[in-house]
Design a protein around this motif. Structure first.
Motif, short mmCIF file in Angstrom:
data_model
loop_
_atom_site.label_atom_id
_atom_site.label_comp_id
_atom_site.label_asym_id
_atom_site.label_seq_id
_atom_site.Cartn_x
_atom_site.Cartn_y
_atom_site.Cartn_z
N PRO A 497 33.34 47.97 24.76
CA PRO A 497 32.74 48.25 23.46
C PRO A 497 31.35 48.87 23.61
O PRO A 497 30.75 48.82 24.69
N ARG A 498 30.83 49.46 22.54
CA ARG A 498 29.45 49.96 22.53
C ARG A 498 28.49 48.82 22.88
O ARG A 498 28.71 47.69 22.48
N GLY A 499 27.47 49.15 23.65
CA GLY A 499 26.48 48.13 23.97
C GLY A 499 26.91 47.18 25.08
O GLY A 499 26.18 46.24 25.40
N ALA A 500 28.08 47.41 25.65
CA ALA A 500 28.56 46.49 26.70
C ALA A 500 27.63 46.53 27.90
O ALA A 500 27.01 47.55 28.21
N LYS A 501 27.50 45.35 28.57
CA LYS A 501 26.68 45.27 29.77
C LYS A 501 27.58 45.04 30.97
O LYS A 501 28.45 44.17 30.94
N LEU A 502 27.35 45.80 32.02
CA LEU A 502 28.13 45.61 33.24
C LEU A 502 27.26 44.85 34.23
O LEU A 502 26.15 45.28 34.57
N SER A 503 27.80 43.74 34.73
CA SER A 503 27.04 42.97 35.70
C SER A 503 27.19 43.63 37.08
O SER A 503 27.86 44.65 37.24
N GLU A 504 26.56 43.00 38.05
CA GLU A 504 26.38 43.65 39.35
C GLU A 504 27.66 44.25 39.96
O GLU A 504 27.69 45.42 40.31
N HIS A 505 28.69 43.42 40.07
CA HIS A 505 29.87 43.87 40.80
C HIS A 505 30.52 45.06 40.11
O HIS A 505 30.90 46.05 40.75
N SER A 506 30.62 44.99 38.77
CA SER A 506 31.24 46.10 38.03
C SER A 506 30.36 47.34 38.11
O SER A 506 30.87 48.45 38.30
N ALA A 507 29.07 47.16 37.96
CA ALA A 507 28.16 48.31 38.00
C ALA A 507 28.27 49.01 39.35
O ALA A 507 28.30 50.25 39.44
N LYS A 508 28.39 48.22 40.40
CA LYS A 508 28.46 48.83 41.73
C LYS A 508 29.76 49.62 41.94
O LYS A 508 29.78 50.57 42.72
N ASP A 685 27.99 63.05 33.64
CA ASP A 685 29.40 62.89 33.28
C ASP A 685 29.60 61.82 32.22
O ASP A 685 30.55 61.88 31.44
N PHE A 686 28.73 60.82 32.21
CA PHE A 686 28.92 59.70 31.27
C PHE A 686 27.64 59.44 30.46
O PHE A 686 26.91 58.48 30.71
N PRO A 687 27.41 60.30 29.47
CA PRO A 687 26.19 60.13 28.68
C PRO A 687 26.17 58.81 27.92
O PRO A 687 25.11 58.41 27.42
N GLN A 688 27.30 58.13 27.84
CA GLN A 688 27.30 56.84 27.15
C GLN A 688 26.60 55.74 27.97
O GLN A 688 26.42 54.63 27.47
N ILE A 689 26.25 56.06 29.23
CA ILE A 689 25.46 55.07 30.00
C ILE A 689 24.03 55.11 29.48
O ILE A 689 23.29 56.07 29.73
N ALA A 690 23.64 54.09 28.73
CA ALA A 690 22.30 54.08 28.14
C ALA A 690 21.27 53.67 29.18
O ALA A 690 20.12 54.07 29.13
N GLU A 691 21.72 52.85 30.12
CA GLU A 691 20.78 52.31 31.08
C GLU A 691 21.50 51.97 32.37
O GLU A 691 22.56 51.33 32.35
N LEU A 692 20.96 52.44 33.47
CA LEU A 692 21.41 52.00 34.80
C LEU A 692 20.16 51.60 35.54
O LEU A 692 19.14 52.28 35.45
N ASP A 693 20.27 50.50 36.25
CA ASP A 693 19.10 50.02 36.98
C ASP A 693 19.56 49.56 38.37
O ASP A 693 20.14 48.49 38.51
#
Lengths: 716, 716
Positions: A497-508, A685-693
């Motif tokens: 969904p919009r605003g979803a947060k991906l934790s470490e393992h998924s983000a990696k 490629d994925f402008p829907q990524i609002a934030e990556l850290d």
């Protein structure tokens, strides 16, 4: 990227700059009014097209037949100027659409800049422009001037200069009316010719970037200047800058509203969306924009650029008739990053043969007061110095007496006989300096008296030259991204969904898909699984709670370092779960991440952030205390080219850490640069990524790469 | 500190500035020569004292009796000008000494600035001045001008202005001849009066600081300016600046030679000892010197200061007739640290009643083009704004047309009716601006067109005001040092040779003597002693090898952290000794230092370094990577006052770390400030300390103090 779309769009501006016929709705007989001025000046200064006043109250205006309505004009109308009251503007604009007019300039004010009602009408203007493809300049604008075809589709130019020293020189775009008029008058007085001049007004349709792109593509514009408070469409601005860069046209921008106080003022001034100063600053670096910070700086830049001689390096020679002024100039040059170069022995001995004993032939050359008593000395010395192959540019400073043109004429000859920039710093009593500057600039010998802005300007042009050359010459290519990267990430982001947060393992997993190295790790849901994972990964391991509800794991007691045995791993598993539940009872816990423990390296951060104007941006910084205490980070908009990524690292205050401190080996900057570009590609490629850290990215010594130790992602 | 010695020394300059009789040795009849000029101008411009030309070839010169030798003058001679060739200078100077002359100005050049032979003669000049107490200006100098007594003891002023708008204004001291002449002409043209003007030349005896002190004490000098390449005697310079500060006279210095390239040039220019830019920069901060970086900045500062209205705070109001210019000014103000203040509601509604709807009454006030059509509008608005109690100063920017004095006259009245600074930024075509500036400045209404230097200047003056006020108001006192501190340290340093190095334990004893907290620690010479020490200090302990030959203990494996038991301490003792012997077999090992292990805190460094010009300096910085990667350190010369120490902390890039990051509590800045002052006191009492390095000083949270964890000292 210069797209075919952009080129088509720029062609749509042709009716505004090169119309064969112009109608003026609301034309009046009073030349002091906006509705009367263009009629006078279009007929006075040689515009070759047809001009049709439209006003039901007159049969003729200024000797031209006047038409009751636009429809009554028995001819095609390319450009229409609307100068009727605000409440009648939409009616006039619809007439234009019906008549098939392709370009419109709306002088009228009283729209978004004054009230909500006005803003509503302005939205209708935008909608009609969009639906018909008719291009609109304004409303609330001063209009357009083009020199080649004497297009006086504006109300601010009441007279043209009789002689232009530098024709086809400057295209200027202004988001401020008053400022624009000032620039026009000042530049005109100096004899520098405009190619085009546009006051953009409220930008209901055409915006700053359209005009910028048009001038970038225009064969008769050599330099582009602008007063900018904010752009509406970031990518369009980037495209226009790319076009200017491809055509090697310097873009000199006065960007106002850098600080909260001034940004507020800019917002209230034109309703401009000012955007983040950090991002503008990044864009200017990324596209080679020369930023100027005052009217004086702008004038001096024009004086530097009018003869087309740009410094091809940073090595400066200084000649001054006062030792003190020479030293101060050397200070300024060093301050702005120019190199006060060592002159060749040959140069110095040639100077020594001419100069008295107490002069100095070292750079800065102290030519002494001999300049007053030996006619021709200045010219001889300046010739010798500028011909030194070590020298990229020269600044010559001398005292000016009222009416004494001796030194001036010498320096005019020197400037004419070299391809290198020669700048004259004239100093003395106000009146003498004023007259000397008038004279020098009328002979196209760059001269000014503001030491600071002269040196700053020369340094900026040397940087510009270097920027253009480095971009043209660069053979660096972006690293290849696995061919299935996009597909993989699309699948991973699939139904989130919009605003979803991906934790470490998924983000990696996203990072891995784009070829960004991450720690070896496995997600375990039992203590036994965790012990098996540790065995497979190799001891020691790090263990971290994995939950999208616990993004700050340390705060939750969710991280264990240095687990060395299966028993430690099993008991650690339970401890982490207990801590997590204590911290947030209803957290969605995915398990425990068992992860390789990385060797020591430099902690950096790399991230993505969204800007409301420019879209995705990539940020890199020194990790830990640096980024928190110093805000030490470099930013670029996506896409980040290889040279951009390298310059980002150079920009960091803590860059010396990467070069190796306290006997440490230098860090693997190449790996860093690669990670930055892969992140940029992911963001693109994925402008829907609002934030990556990615925090930290551990960077190892040269040749040993870098590795993302932790990461989170937040979707828009 | 302003000492009685200084006051006496300044009195010795009286014959140079207020002589009742002047002799000119080598006087000539040619007024174009240095030897002829003063004779003409001393008689032409009203000098009241007696003038005696000395030249064996003439009976009279310029209508005055001429004497074969100085001895022939039947009168006391207060001041003697020497204008004979270099090889005859010493002879003339000896004559002066014999005659009992108290002040001498040597125009003659050809000394240290040209050759070693010349330098040798210059040393004789210095020696004679020192032995007789006769004060010498020069050689190789332009001489002295004083306005009140028409003292034309120089060869560069050929005419005086007929009217001076601001009398008794500026005292100026120049280490550059050419630059000095330029300043004189430019300032004179503006109508600003000099109190005194000195070209210092080679400074064989009197130096820059003497003249600075003299002008600081002089009742008829309001502002002091100078072109400075370097001072010879640092403390003398500090004393002179203290005197200027005590009398609240702004000191505006152009300090050249900040970078290696320019410093080399300055050195070759006047042979000045340029010294470290870092130290000069520290001195200027510490003494409230206003640093100006170009001739234009200097002129604008004089324009800002001539009416004596200094901003009493940093809150600025901006009025501009172009919204764009207003925004750019707001940018500049924010850049230089001024506060673009929110105007009171009352002010805004008063403006709104006068201005059209599309104007902005927020700061920056956009007065719009209504300024052109509504006579008196500018004055009314400016009056309203400057009377807002939130406003400390105002900048008013408007377009200037040739010959149109309407706005100018309005603004002259506004400036006259307020005690707050009002600066006019006039912009427009060159000629119109030139004439407007001439007019405004002739009416003493500050005006310029260089936006950058105006704002920079206003900010610098607000800083100056704040500096003076904070120093005057400060009730802070330096911490008390134990009464036996000096004695103790003298004993500890007693018989140490030059260049001796003190290792940790000894260095900390010095610190303790001055009340600087250090770790609890004992020096142990056996494992057993070490264990006993640990017991007494409390576990855990840190153990370090103690040897003056091993100053970088970590490199030598000479540090053990976190020893928790007597066994660990005993085995640690042996290990440290083994490591030390392996590192340096012949090291003089004093034992092992057993030390309390400090709780966590922020790592800082505090140190002493010697500067060749200014003596001892104190340095403070963030520890670890900050100081290495960023050179993040603040410096002051000794003695460091409490406010100085506080400002040092504010100056650090990493200061946010001290304020508390990541939820950490703020650090004990008060303790830091105290340590800095105690170190300053130590440095002041023992100038033979060439280097002290407390690294790290651990700073705990507020109220918990700071503690020196390690330290070394190197003697001169």
């Amino acid at each position: 990227m210069i797209t075919a779309d952009l080129k088509n769009e720029l062609n749509s501006l042709t009716p505004l700059f090169q119309p064969n016929s112009i109608a003026i709705i609301g034309a009046s007989q009073n030349p002091a009014k906006p509705s009367g001025q263009p009629l006078v000046s279009l007929t006075r200064y040689g515009f070759k097209g047809r001009v049709y006043p439209v006003n039901p109250n007159y049969d003729t205006l200024h000797g031209l037949p006047c038409y009751p309505t636009l429809q009554d004009i028995p001819d095609q109308v390319d450009l229409c100027i609307i100068a009727v009251p605000a409440h009648m503007t939409m009616g006039a604009l619809k007439e234009c659409a019906d008549k098939g007019v392709r370009g419109v300039i709306i002088f009228t004010s009283g729209f978004a800049e004054v009230s909500a009602d006005g803003a509503a009408i302005q939205q209708q203007i935008t909608a009609l422009a969009r639906s018909t493809g008719m291009r609109v300049c304004g409303p609330n604008c001063m209009g357009i001037f083009s020199a080649r075809n004497a297009l006086m589709a504006n109300f601010f130019i009441t007279e043209l200069p009789t002689k232009v020293l530098v024709p086809d020189y400057l295209g200027f775009i202004s988001q401020s009316g008053g400022f624009g008029v000032a620039i026009f008058q000042i530049v005109k007085e100096k004899g520098y010719g405009f190619s085009h001049f546009v006051g953009t007004g409220n930008e209901a349709d055409l915006e700053f970037s359209h005009y910028l792109g048009y001038m970038a593509a225009d064969a008769h514009t050599r330099v582009i200047g602008g007063y900018l408070e904010g752009v509406k469409d970031g990518p369009k601005f980037l495209n226009a800058l790319d076009m200017a860069l491809a055509n090697e046209k310097p873009v000199l921008l006065m960007k106002a509203g850098s600080y909260p106080a001034s940004a507020r003022a800019a917002a209230s001034h034109t309703g401009a969306m000012v955007g983040s100063e950090k991002v503008y600053s990044a864009v200017f670096k990324q596209k080679g924009v020369v930023r100027v910070e005052s009217l004086e700086e702008f004038q001096n830049m024009l004086s530097l650029l009018h003869n087309g001689k740009i410094p091809r390096g940073k090595r400066v020679a200084i000649i001054a008739s006062s030792g003190g002024i020479g030293v101060m100039l050397a200070d300024k040059c060093a301050h702005y990053g120019l190199e006060v170069v060592t002159l060749q022995d040959k140069t110095r001995s040639a100077l020594a043969a001419l100069l008295p004993d107490f002069a100095s032939t070292a750079n800065p050359v102290d030519i002494t007061s001999a300049i007053m008593t030996q006619p021709g000395l200045l010219e001889q010395c300046a010739q010798i110095v500028i011909n030194d192959p070590q020298v990229d540019m020269m600044i010559v400073a001398y005292w000016t007496e009222l009416g004494d043109k001796g030194n001036l004429d010498q320096m005019i000859r020197v400037a004419q006989q070299t391809n290198k920039p020669v700048f004259n710093l004239t100093w003395g009593p106000d009146k003498a300096v004023f007259e000397a500057l008038q004279y020098m600039n009328s002979q196209l010998a760059p001269a000014a008296r503001e030491l600071d802005s002269i040196v700053k300007g020369l340094a900026a042009l040397a940087d510009y030259h270097n920027f253009v050359r480095s971009r043209r010459k660069s053979k660096l290519v972006a690293p290849e991204v696995p061919s299935d990267a996009r597909e993989k990430v699309a699948a991973l982001l699939g139904n989130l969904p919009r605003g979803a947060k991906l934790s470490e393992h998924s983000a990696k997993q996203l990072l891995q898909a784009y070829g960004i190295p991450t720690t070896r790790e496995q997600l375990a849901t039992t203590g036994e699984e965790a012990a098996d994972a540790a065995e497979a990964i190799g001891y020691p391991v790090v263990m971290k709670i994995e939950s999208p509800d616990i993004l700050h794991k340390t705060d939750a007691g969710g991280v264990l370092l240095n687990a060395n045995t299966p028993d430690e791993v099993r008991s650690g598993f339970n401890r982490l779960l207990d801590n997590a539940r204590a911290y947030k009872a209803d957290a969605d816990i995915k398990g425990v991440l068992v992860q390789q423990m990385l060797p020591a390296g430099i902690e950096m951060i790399v991230g993505i952030a969204r800007d409301s104007v420019f879209g995705s941006t990539v940020l890199v910084g020194m990790g830990g205390i640096f980024v928190e205490a110093l805000k030490d980070a470099a930013l670029r908009v996506v896409p980040v080219a290889p040279l951009d990524a390298m310059e980002m690292l150079e920009e960091l205050k803590g860059r010396r850490v990467l070069d190796g401190l306290r006997g440490m080996p230098p860090s693997d900057k190449i790996a860093m640069v690669e990670v930055i570009q892969r992140v940029s590609r992911l963001a693109q490629d994925f402008p829907q990524i609002a934030e990556l850290d990615i925090n930290p990215l551990i960077v190892f010594s040269e040749g040993r790469g870098a590795c993302a130790a932790d990461a989170i992602i937040v979707l828009e």
